[in-house]
Design an enzyme around this catalytic site. Structure first.
Site, mmCIF file in Angstrom:
data_model
loop_
_atom_site.group_PDB
_atom_site.id
_atom_site.type_symbol
_atom_site.label_atom_id
_atom_site.label_comp_id
_atom_site.label_asym_id
_atom_site.label_seq_id
_atom_site.Cartn_x
_atom_site.Cartn_y
_atom_site.Cartn_z
ATOM 1 N N GLU A 12 46.076 -0.885 30.738
ATOM 2 C CA GLU A 12 44.876 -1.533 30.211
ATOM 3 C C GLU A 12 43.715 -0.537 30.188
ATOM 4 O O GLU A 12 43.080 -0.319 29.148
ATOM 5 C CB GLU A 12 44.530 -2.725 31.096
ATOM 6 C CG GLU A 12 43.175 -3.367 30.861
ATOM 7 C CD GLU A 12 42.796 -4.274 32.021
ATOM 8 O OE1 GLU A 12 42.884 -5.503 31.838
ATOM 9 O OE2 GLU A 12 42.437 -3.759 33.093
ATOM 10 N N ASP B 147 40.821 -12.685 32.460
ATOM 11 C CA ASP B 147 41.526 -12.236 31.264
ATOM 12 C C ASP B 147 40.979 -12.911 30.017
ATOM 13 O O ASP B 147 40.835 -12.293 28.957
ATOM 14 C CB ASP B 147 43.020 -12.565 31.370
ATOM 15 C CG ASP B 147 43.867 -11.404 31.838
ATOM 16 O OD1 ASP B 147 43.322 -10.510 32.520
ATOM 17 O OD2 ASP B 147 45.080 -11.396 31.539
#
Length: 375
Positions: A59, A255
């Site tokens: 990420e 998220d």
């Protein structure tokens, strides 16, 4: 040539102010007092540290590459990509061809499986690097590496006997071996461009993925609040497994902040004049309306996707402020410019949780200044 909206100009900031703020934000993250970018002793590799978990993640590495290509920072881009290929790339095993999602800061793998948001950001950043700077040799042949990665994502089963990252309906998985998804992984504006830059035989498949994600997002985002869950079934229903993956993920939490930011960017890049763009605008307006109407003590909390306020506070409040503002790329409601003004007046986060917040912060700074662009 495509033009990009600079919303900071619309709240009265000068072009000089905006450029200074953008450069200062990048510099603080990569080189400032509160940086979380580190390089190896020889300077050949670089990595963003998840300061809350003290590791490096696909990420963060792929986010850093996207930041670097958008900011025209080739040195940092190549350092990050070298780290990914040296320490994260899986050369064998069940996930051959993917990247280990978590790696210690000494380069030791903490996991031997991927997180698909890393792969899709790697591929998009590599395509942009190829277009902006041209291809080099070896791992720096950006366009070739992007094509290889995109092929593996769609065809892992037939190539290596493992699991594909997208299912047969064109929807991205949470991880390749599990049959549910994460709304914030859905980037149809990326898949449009994958279709233009992949091996020719996969063009139709990526177009299918783009269309499927647009339809999926309409189901995953609540029709009144605009909120989405962290994880969901493929039909958009929140995924209720509270026993695995560290607890609840069927709520609007960390998220999920990324989903509305992605929708804003999709609108800006591809969908201003489409039916999906109309939905993006309404959803962005709904989400900003929801937050504007909350009591002050609940504005950075935890919520069911229907807007029910739960006990606890947001783990990443600065990141939430950034993504609410990035929604203004699509929003045209009463709170669109107010959200951008609030973001402008919010400083970068300090302390141990600054990594995720400040990544979302820089993306919002790029997007709202008209500098998050298709290259």
């Amino acid at each position: 040539m495509k033009s990009y909206r600079n919303i900071f100009l619309e709240i009265g900031k000068s072009q000089e102010e905006i450029e200074t703020r953008l450069n200062e934000t990048f510099d603080e993250i990569f080189y400032g007092v509160n940086k979380f970018y580190e390089t190896t002793e020889d300077g050949s590799m670089g990595y963003l540290v998840d300061t809350g978990n003290i590791d490096t993640r696909t990420e963060g590495i792929s986010y850093g590459m996207m930041m670097a290509v958008q900011m025209n920072k080739k040195k940092e881009f190549d350092q990050l990509w070298n780290w990914a290929m040296t320490n994260m790339y899986l050369e064998d095993g069940d996930n051959k061809g993917y990247f280990a999602w978590s790696v210690a800061t000494d380069g030791t793998k903490n996991a031997y499986g991927p997180a698909p948001d890393g792969e899709e950001f790697f591929a998009m950043a590599l395509i942009f690097a190829s277009h902006r700077w041209g291809d080099g040799e070896g791992i720096y042949n950006y366009s070739q590496k992007a094509k290889e990665l995109l092929k593996v994502c769609l065809h892992h089963e037939e190539m290596y006997g493992g699991h594909n990252m997208w299912n047969e309906d064109g929807l991205i998985k949470f991880v390749p071996g599990l049959e549910f998804t994460d709304p914030s992984y859905h980037l149809p504006h990326f898949y449009d461009l994958f279709a233009e830059n992949c091996d020719p035989e996969d063009e139709t498949a990526w177009k299918k993925c783009a269309a499927a994600s647009r339809e999926y997002l309409k189901k995953a985002c609540h029709p009144k609040t605009g909120l989405s869950p962290e994880y969901s079934y493929y039909d958009g229903r929140p995924y209720p497994d509270h026993e695995h993956f560290g607890g609840r993920h069927d709520w609007f939490y960390s998220d999920a902040y990324r989903t509305i930011a992605n929708i804003g960017l999709c609108y800006e890049w591809a969908d201003k004049d489409t039916e999906f763009g109309t939905w993006c605008r309404a959803t962005a307006n709904n989400l900003q309306e929801f937050f504007a109407n909350l009591p002050s003590e609940d504005k950075r909390g935890i919520y069911e996707i229907d807007g029910t306020v739960l006990e606890g506070k947001a783990l990443h409040p600065v990141g939430l402020t950034a993504t609410i503002a990035q929604a203004s790329l699509a929003a045209d409601g009463a709170h669109a410019l107010t959200a951008v003004e609030e973001f402008w007046n919010t400083p970068l986060r300090t302390g141990e949780r600054r990594y995720f917040d400040n990544c979302l912060y820089l993306f919002a700074m790029l997007a709202l200044s008209g500098n998050y662009r298709i290259w």
